[in-house]
Enzyme design. Structure first.
Site, PDB file in Angstrom:
ATOM      1  N   ALA A 176       0.798  -1.229   0.000  1.00 21.43           N
ATOM      2  CA  ALA A 176       0.000   0.000   0.000  1.00 21.43           C
ATOM      3  C   ALA A 176       0.830   1.279   0.000  1.00 21.43           C
ATOM      4  O   ALA A 176       0.287   2.355   0.239  1.00 21.43           O
ATOM      5  CB  ALA A 176      -0.928  -0.018   1.213  1.00 21.43           C
ATOM      6  N   ASN A 188       0.743  -3.376   7.800  1.00 23.90           N
ATOM      7  CA  ASN A 188       1.734  -4.213   7.104  1.00 23.90           C
ATOM      8  C   ASN A 188       2.802  -3.363   6.422  1.00 23.90           C
ATOM      9  O   ASN A 188       3.970  -3.757   6.339  1.00 23.90           O
ATOM     10  CB  ASN A 188       1.027  -5.074   6.057  1.00 23.90           C
ATOM     11  N   HIS A 242      -0.850   7.354   3.843  1.00 23.04           N
ATOM     12  CA  HIS A 242       0.467   7.041   4.408  1.00 23.04           C
ATOM     13  C   HIS A 242       1.411   8.189   4.065  1.00 23.04           C
ATOM     14  O   HIS A 242       1.516   8.581   2.897  1.00 23.04           O
ATOM     15  CB  HIS A 242       1.040   5.757   3.812  1.00 23.04           C
TER      16      HIS A 242
HETATM   17  N1  LIG Z   1       1.442  -5.291   2.597  1.00 22.97           N
HETATM   18  C1  LIG Z   1       0.481  -4.384   2.503  1.00 22.97           C
HETATM   19  O1  LIG Z   1       0.754  -3.218   2.225  1.00 22.97           O
HETATM   20  C2  LIG Z   1      -0.945  -4.775   2.712  1.00 22.97           C
HETATM   21  C3  LIG Z   1      -1.941  -3.883   2.330  1.00 22.97           C
HETATM   22  C4  LIG Z   1      -3.255  -4.270   2.491  1.00 22.97           C
HETATM   23  C5  LIG Z   1      -3.594  -5.505   3.038  1.00 22.97           C
HETATM   24  N2  LIG Z   1      -2.610  -6.337   3.433  1.00 22.97           N
HETATM   25  C6  LIG Z   1      -2.931  -7.654   4.012  1.00 22.97           C
HETATM   26  O2  LIG Z   1      -3.331  -8.523   2.979  1.00 22.97           O
HETATM   27  C7  LIG Z   1      -4.182  -9.543   3.514  1.00 22.97           C
HETATM   28  C8  LIG Z   1      -5.408  -9.742   2.604  1.00 22.97           C
HETATM   29  O3  LIG Z   1      -6.198  -8.567   2.616  1.00 22.97           O
HETATM   30  P1  LIG Z   1      -7.733  -8.639   2.152  1.00 22.97           P
HETATM   31  O4  LIG Z   1      -8.214  -7.239   2.118  1.00 22.97           O
HETATM   32  O5  LIG Z   1      -7.870  -9.487   0.936  1.00 22.97           O
HETATM   33  O6  LIG Z   1      -8.384  -9.407   3.405  1.00 22.97           O
HETATM   34  P2  LIG Z   1      -9.794 -10.159   3.434  1.00 22.97           P
HETATM   35  O7  LIG Z   1     -10.116 -10.292   4.885  1.00 22.97           O
HETATM   36  O8  LIG Z   1     -10.776  -9.514   2.539  1.00 22.97           O
HETATM   37  O9  LIG Z   1      -9.492 -11.604   2.819  1.00 22.97           O
HETATM   38  C9  LIG Z   1      -8.659 -12.540   3.448  1.00 22.97           C
HETATM   39  C10 LIG Z   1      -9.111 -13.948   3.044  1.00 22.97           C
HETATM   40  O10 LIG Z   1      -8.142 -14.859   3.522  1.00 22.97           O
HETATM   41  C11 LIG Z   1      -8.793 -15.913   4.212  1.00 22.97           C
HETATM   42  N3  LIG Z   1      -7.909 -16.367   5.296  1.00 22.97           N
HETATM   43  C12 LIG Z   1      -7.535 -15.688   6.415  1.00 22.97           C
HETATM   44  N4  LIG Z   1      -6.718 -16.433   7.169  1.00 22.97           N
HETATM   45  C13 LIG Z   1      -6.553 -17.600   6.504  1.00 22.97           C
HETATM   46  C14 LIG Z   1      -5.802 -18.793   6.787  1.00 22.97           C
HETATM   47  N5  LIG Z   1      -5.087 -18.917   7.913  1.00 22.97           N
HETATM   48  N6  LIG Z   1      -5.831 -19.796   5.873  1.00 22.97           N
HETATM   49  C15 LIG Z   1      -6.583 -19.687   4.742  1.00 22.97           C
HETATM   50  N7  LIG Z   1      -7.334 -18.593   4.442  1.00 22.97           N
HETATM   51  C16 LIG Z   1      -7.310 -17.561   5.313  1.00 22.97           C
HETATM   52  C17 LIG Z   1     -10.097 -15.333   4.745  1.00 22.97           C
HETATM   53  O11 LIG Z   1     -11.097 -16.351   4.896  1.00 22.97           O
HETATM   54  C18 LIG Z   1     -10.467 -14.342   3.656  1.00 22.97           C
HETATM   55  O12 LIG Z   1     -11.275 -14.910   2.647  1.00 22.97           O
HETATM   56  C19 LIG Z   1      -4.512  -9.111   4.958  1.00 22.97           C
HETATM   57  O13 LIG Z   1      -3.684  -9.822   5.866  1.00 22.97           O
HETATM   58  C20 LIG Z   1      -4.134  -7.644   4.951  1.00 22.97           C
HETATM   59  O14 LIG Z   1      -3.782  -7.167   6.241  1.00 22.97           O
HETATM   60  C21 LIG Z   1      -1.292  -6.011   3.267  1.00 22.97           C
END
Ligand SMILES: NC(=O)c1ccc[n+]([C@@H]2O[C@H](COP(=O)([O-])OP(=O)(O)OC[C@H]3O[C@@H](n4cnc5c(N)ncnc54)[C@H](O)[C@@H]3O)[C@@H](O)[C@H]2O)c1
Length: 252
Positions: A119, A175, A203
């Site tokens: 992000a 993150n 950010h």
């Molecule tokens: N690096 C970055 O800059 C950044 C930015 C945004 C989001 N993220 C991270 O990316 C990830 C995904 O974001 P999102 O918006 O798609 O979230 P979301 O909650 O919409 O989707 C996550 C999916 O993963 C599944 N899930 C969660 N834990 C699981 C596990 N242990 N095993 C299998 N499936 C699992 C959930 O059921 C859900 O369908 C989150 O962890 C979020 O914090 C990182």
């Protein structure tokens, strides 16, 4: 074209599947099987009911877009199975013991762990911190209280301190701070603000060092299905995958 397995079929997984961009998604897995089936329908990929089936599919690289706990549960297994991994929930790597283990497993198995810029922008340039002094690196993040799940009617500082402490309290929201730490090779100071007046995930990065100084502000559109996640984070994975096999590499 690399064969991709999607670990996590929520908001980000959905955007990757919807935009396609020529990405060859072969298998999908989510702890909620109904979500995996939905994405399988949209992509023609195989929906796997358990993780072992998922890893046994014909895939070269696993894209994690699930959760910090999913990285703990599955990343090592992915590398041991001979596949590369893209980790979006990079907060898991704030645990240096865990990170060091993953890196050594990747090295021993000749695999790669890839962290998308997520992000924020400017992350590639901050890698200069690995070879040149950065005297200051501060991330100021502002989100709507809804995304942070805090209750406030006015702009409020909800956290100030080290990135690894912040990710423990807000594992779905900061993150980027850990990605900045990994890129720059130094600790990042974090301020996390809740502000009811903002709808965009904002950010600001303040950096100073031997190179000079910079200030960067990015106002991210929240993604439609999950306001805590910036749409840019999903785009950063797609572009990472698209550039993996190109002979021309841009950026540091
Ligand atoms: N690096 C970055 O800059 C950044 C930015 C945004 C989001 N993220 C991270 O990316 C990830 C995904 O974001 P999102 O918006 O798609 O979230 P979301 O909650 O919409 O989707 C996550 C999916 O993963 C599944 N899930 C969660 N834990 C699981 C596990 N242990 N095993 C299998 N499936 C699992 C959930 O059921 C859900 O369908 C989150 O962890 C979020 O914090 C990182």
């Amino acid at each position: 074209m690399m064969r991709v397995g999607l670990l996590g079929c929520g908001n980000v997984g959905g955007i990757i599947a919807e935009k396609k961009n020529g990405i060859n998604i072969k298998a999908v897995y989510d702890s909620a099987y109904s979500s995996a089936k939905r994405l399988a329908g949209a992509t023609g990929a195989v929906a796997c009911e358990n993780f072992e089936d998922f890893l046994a599919q014909d895939i070269d690289i696993v894209v994690e877009a699930a959760s910090v706990s999913a990285v703990y549960e599955h990343a090592e297994e992915v590398l041991l199975s001979g596949k590369d991994i893209v980790i979006l929930s990079v907060g898991a790597l704030s645990d240096s013991e865990f990170k060091d283990r993953l890196v050594s497993v990747a090295g021993e198995n000749n695999r790669k762990i890839r962290i998308p810029s997520g992000a924020v922008m400017g992350i590639d340039n901050l890698k200069i911190g690995q070879i040149s002094k950065l005297s200051k690196l501060l991330l100021r993040t502002t989100k709507n209280p809804r995304s942070l799940r805090v209750d406030t009617k006015e702009r409020t500082l909800v956290f100030s301190g080290r990135a690894d402490e912040c990710i423990k309290k807000f594992p779905k929201n900061i993150n980027v701070a850990i990605a900045l730490e990994l890129a720059s090779g130094r600790e990042v100071d974090v301020e996390l603000w809740a502000d009811p007046a903002v709808e965009k995930n904002t950010h600001e990065i303040f950096a100073e060092g031997d190179f000079g100084n910079f200030y960067l502000k990015i106002e991210n559109n929240p993604s439609p299905q999950n306001p805590a996640t910036s749409y840019l984070a999903a785009l950063s994975i797609i572009v990472l995958l698209k550039n993996l096999e190109k002979p021309l590499i841009i950026g540091t």
